[in-house]
Design a protein around this motif. Structure first.
Motif, mmCIF file in Angstrom:
data_model
loop_
_atom_site.group_PDB
_atom_site.id
_atom_site.type_symbol
_atom_site.label_atom_id
_atom_site.label_comp_id
_atom_site.label_asym_id
_atom_site.label_seq_id
_atom_site.Cartn_x
_atom_site.Cartn_y
_atom_site.Cartn_z
ATOM 1 N N LYS A 157 -4.321 2.812 -19.958
ATOM 2 C CA LYS A 157 -3.807 1.442 -20.107
ATOM 3 C C LYS A 157 -4.318 0.792 -21.388
ATOM 4 N N GLU A 158 -5.606 1.016 -21.707
ATOM 5 C CA GLU A 158 -6.228 0.279 -22.819
ATOM 6 C C GLU A 158 -6.205 1.027 -24.152
ATOM 7 N N HIS A 159 -6.086 2.354 -24.098
ATOM 8 C CA HIS A 159 -6.158 3.139 -25.342
ATOM 9 C C HIS A 159 -5.039 4.177 -25.381
ATOM 10 N N SER A 160 -3.824 3.772 -24.986
ATOM 11 C CA SER A 160 -2.784 4.786 -24.854
ATOM 12 C C SER A 160 -2.456 5.450 -26.191
ATOM 13 N N GLU A 161 -2.741 4.763 -27.320
ATOM 14 C CA GLU A 161 -2.456 5.373 -28.631
ATOM 15 C C GLU A 161 -3.353 6.591 -28.887
ATOM 16 N N LEU A 162 -4.530 6.643 -28.227
ATOM 17 C CA LEU A 162 -5.418 7.810 -28.356
ATOM 18 C C LEU A 162 -5.154 8.839 -27.259
ATOM 19 N N VAL A 163 -4.788 8.343 -26.070
ATOM 20 C CA VAL A 163 -4.625 9.251 -24.928
ATOM 21 C C VAL A 163 -3.294 9.999 -24.989
ATOM 22 N N GLN A 164 -2.213 9.262 -25.208
ATOM 23 C CA GLN A 164 -0.883 9.858 -25.081
ATOM 24 C C GLN A 164 -0.661 11.092 -25.972
ATOM 25 N N PRO A 165 -1.130 11.073 -27.240
ATOM 26 C CA PRO A 165 -0.897 12.270 -28.075
ATOM 27 C C PRO A 165 -1.687 13.504 -27.615
ATOM 28 N N HIS A 166 -2.670 13.328 -26.730
ATOM 29 C CA HIS A 166 -3.520 14.455 -26.336
ATOM 30 C C HIS A 166 -3.349 14.884 -24.877
ATOM 31 N N LEU A 167 -2.988 13.947 -24.003
ATOM 32 C CA LEU A 167 -2.938 14.263 -22.574
ATOM 33 C C LEU A 167 -1.868 15.324 -22.286
ATOM 34 N N PHE A 168 -2.269 16.405 -21.617
ATOM 35 C CA PHE A 168 -1.391 17.548 -21.327
ATOM 36 C C PHE A 168 -0.799 18.173 -22.591
ATOM 37 N N GLN A 169 -1.660 18.254 -23.634
ATOM 38 C CA GLN A 169 -1.256 18.975 -24.843
ATOM 39 C C GLN A 169 -2.019 20.294 -24.958
ATOM 40 N N ALA A 170 -3.298 20.334 -24.568
ATOM 41 C CA ALA A 170 -4.048 21.598 -24.564
ATOM 42 C C ALA A 170 -3.621 22.422 -23.353
ATOM 43 N N VAL A 171 -3.439 21.740 -22.241
ATOM 44 C CA VAL A 171 -2.926 22.354 -21.014
ATOM 45 C C VAL A 171 -1.564 21.717 -20.774
ATOM 46 N N LYS A 172 -0.514 22.517 -20.666
ATOM 47 C CA LYS A 172 0.822 21.951 -20.469
ATOM 48 C C LYS A 172 1.076 21.729 -18.976
ATOM 49 N N LYS A 173 1.784 20.657 -18.655
ATOM 50 C CA LYS A 173 2.002 20.343 -17.239
ATOM 51 C C LYS A 173 2.869 21.376 -16.524
ATOM 52 N N ASP A 174 3.648 22.153 -17.303
ATOM 53 C CA ASP A 174 4.561 23.100 -16.649
ATOM 54 C C ASP A 174 4.058 24.549 -16.674
ATOM 55 N N GLU A 175 2.752 24.746 -16.896
ATOM 56 C CA GLU A 175 2.240 26.130 -16.941
ATOM 57 C C GLU A 175 2.332 26.808 -15.578
ATOM 58 N N ASP A 176 1.936 26.089 -14.548
ATOM 59 C CA ASP A 176 1.986 26.636 -13.191
ATOM 60 C C ASP A 176 1.823 25.480 -12.204
ATOM 61 N N LYS A 177 1.821 25.812 -10.921
ATOM 62 C CA LYS A 177 1.760 24.763 -9.894
ATOM 63 C C LYS A 177 0.465 23.952 -9.984
ATOM 64 N N LEU A 178 -0.624 24.599 -10.415
ATOM 65 C CA LEU A 178 -1.896 23.881 -10.533
ATOM 66 C C LEU A 178 -1.829 22.798 -11.611
ATOM 67 N N THR A 179 -1.293 23.134 -12.785
ATOM 68 C CA THR A 179 -1.239 22.133 -13.865
ATOM 69 C C THR A 179 -0.240 21.026 -13.515
ATOM 70 N N ALA A 180 0.864 21.394 -12.859
ATOM 71 C CA ALA A 180 1.857 20.381 -12.461
ATOM 72 C C ALA A 180 1.275 19.447 -11.404
ATOM 73 N N LEU A 181 0.539 20.041 -10.456
ATOM 74 C CA LEU A 181 -0.068 19.246 -9.387
ATOM 75 C C LEU A 181 -1.071 18.255 -9.959
ATOM 76 N N ASN A 182 -1.911 18.724 -10.900
ATOM 77 C CA ASN A 182 -2.880 17.817 -11.503
ATOM 78 C C ASN A 182 -2.164 16.707 -12.274
ATOM 79 N N ALA A 183 -1.100 17.063 -13.003
ATOM 80 C CA ALA A 183 -0.371 16.053 -13.778
ATOM 81 C C ALA A 183 0.246 14.997 -12.860
ATOM 82 N N ALA A 184 0.742 15.440 -11.707
ATOM 83 C CA ALA A 184 1.376 14.501 -10.773
ATOM 84 C C ALA A 184 0.347 13.621 -10.086
ATOM 85 N N LEU A 185 -0.805 14.199 -9.726
ATOM 86 C CA LEU A 185 -1.739 13.528 -8.820
ATOM 87 C C LEU A 185 -3.034 13.026 -9.431
ATOM 88 N N TRP A 186 -3.366 13.422 -10.662
ATOM 89 C CA TRP A 186 -4.733 13.158 -11.134
ATOM 90 C C TRP A 186 -5.098 11.696 -10.949
#
Length: 437
Positions: free
Chosen positions: A123-152
């Motif tokens: 909410k407060e630093h989206s300009e720093l978070v958005q370019p990096h979140l789910f970039q090293a780990v992609k949300k569509d790699e497998d059910k684990l990464t998708a689950l974390n992206a949906a629920l974290w």
């Protein structure tokens, strides 16, 4: 007012988006969660070597339970209080689905360091978070990464500006004392050029409060910009009824360095995968993993180094001790891509079995697409010499103390090399907790 939103199924797009909106999350994050929830219904679980994780109880993700911040650290369970480093001014505590405590010294804040929970950072630093979140780990790699992206939930965000050195470790403690609450942290660290930072965390279960099944789907992403150094220490000591699935990944740029120190000391089934991607020239990675298995627990422990940069260097060491009928499959994967000339990758796996029913497997895997490189591996799996145990027992030492001495002796060469005192102390404390059972 405490609000609990029932998540009908983790794969339901509408529920994931509604929950995100009810938490006031920015629209880009609402969209990411919705897409991930839909993906989670269609893609498979990761398939680690020789471990059938689909046989584990992977459905107990619980439902979101808003958490109330603690008024003081003394309100938190003793298992948490005793892990707080003495005199630390930089601390985040996550309890189940949210943040219970956070503090950052005025001195670091003045230097532009950000250390907060990831929900606040979005909410407060989206300009720093958005370019990096789910970039090293992609949300569509497998059910684990998708689950974390949906629920974290909760989570940790660290940002260190250019040329800033953070001397003292930033610490977080992530714990659950309610098996029915979703407990799915996401940790994101961004170290800008030529900065230095040490981050340490403990992931623990308050065993006096949790006995029913739970799943901890967790993702860690670390971005090491040119010339930066990130040390990441993490000790996991979760309860027997839980499944810990933790994916860690670092992307290291020119002359950057990442150091991982991982203690996998859970009592339940564990999938732990730590990977360094050496993108830049002269980038380096050092990984130390220590694990102890007991009873009938199953573990899949993987360390990976992928070399793209010229003259990049990686070193990985895993030492695991298996008691009772515990089993561990330990994978070391060094991949040197075409073009990564003068790269060097070394790995060592050692497994010690304390009983004839325990199982340990070490799989060193070298994948090399370039000629001008050096790579090496050493793997050993062995039973403890019964004569050692008998000798100690003949000196009046009980069998369990004899085992404990042997375990400490086997892990000592790695533990003694851990340069971060906070990690060493927490590792010793949680190792004792595991051995005392």
């Amino acid at each position: 007012m405490a609000m609990s939103t029932q998540l009908t199924t983790p794969t339901d797009r509408g529920s994931a988006e509604a929950l995100a909106r009810s938490k006031g999350e920015p629209e880009w994050l609402v969209a990411l969660r919705g897409e991930a929830a839909e993906l989670a219904g269609t893609i498979e679980w990761p398939k680690p070597e020789k471990v059938r994780i689909e046989r584990w109880n992977l459905t107990a993700v619980g439902s979101y339970a808003a958490s109330t911040p603690a008024g003081s650290l003394t309100e938190l369970p003793s298992v948490v209080q005793e892990l707080v480093s003495e005199g630390t001014e930089n601390l985040i505590v996550q309890r189940n689905s949210g943040t219970a405590w956070r503090q950052l010294s005025a001195e670091l804040a003045a230097k532009g360091v950000i250390f907060t929970d990831l929900e606040t950072a979005c909410k407060e630093h989206s300009e720093l978070v958005q370019p990096h979140l789910f970039q090293a780990v992609k949300k569509d790699e497998d059910k684990l990464t998708a689950l974390n992206a949906a629920l974290w939930n909760g989570g940790v965000f660290v940002y260190v500006p250019k040329n800033v050195e953070v001397e003292l470790p930033l610490q977080s403690i992530l714990f659950n004392d309610n098996a029915d609450a979703t407990f799915a942290p996401h940790i994101l660290i961004v170290a800008d050029s030529n900065s230095r930072v040490t981050y340490v965390d403990c992931v623990v279960t308050d065993n006096s409060a949790v006995s029913s099944p739970f799943v901890h789907p967790s993702v860690v992403e670390v971005f090491v910009k040119p010339g930066a150094l990130v040390r990441f220490g993490s000790v996991h000591s979760m309860g027997e009824s839980g499944v810990d699935m933790t994916l860690r990944r670092a992307v290291v740029e020119n002359d950057g360095r990442v150091e991982w120190i991982i203690g996998d000391l859970n009592d339940g089934n564990t999938l732990s995968d730590t990977k360094s991607i050496m993108k830049g020239q002269g980038s380096t990675s050092d990984v130390k993993v220590i694990s102890v298995g007991k009873n009938a627990q199953q573990m899949s422990l993987t360390t990976q180094a992928v070399h793209f940069g010229k003259s990049s260097d990686s070193n990985m060491i895993t030492r695991a001790v298996m008691k009772d009928s515990a089993s561990a499959i330990i994978n070391g994967i060094t991949k040197i891509e075409h073009g990564a000339t003068k790269a060097n990758g070394v790995q060592t796996e050692k497994v010690l079995m304390l009983s004839s029913k325990a199982r340990g497997d070490a799989n060193p895997i070298l994948l090399i697409d370039e000629d001008d490189v050096t790579a090496g591996h050493a793997a050993s799996v062995g039973q403890v010499n019964p004569e050692q145990v008998y000798y100690l027992m003949s000196r009046g030492i009980s069998k369990s103390d004899a085992e404990r001495l042997i375990i400490h002796g086997f892990l000592a060469p790695v533990v003694s090399e851990i340069s971060v005192e906070a990690v060493r102390t927490q590792l010793q404390r949680l190792l004792e907790r595991k051995l005392e059972g």
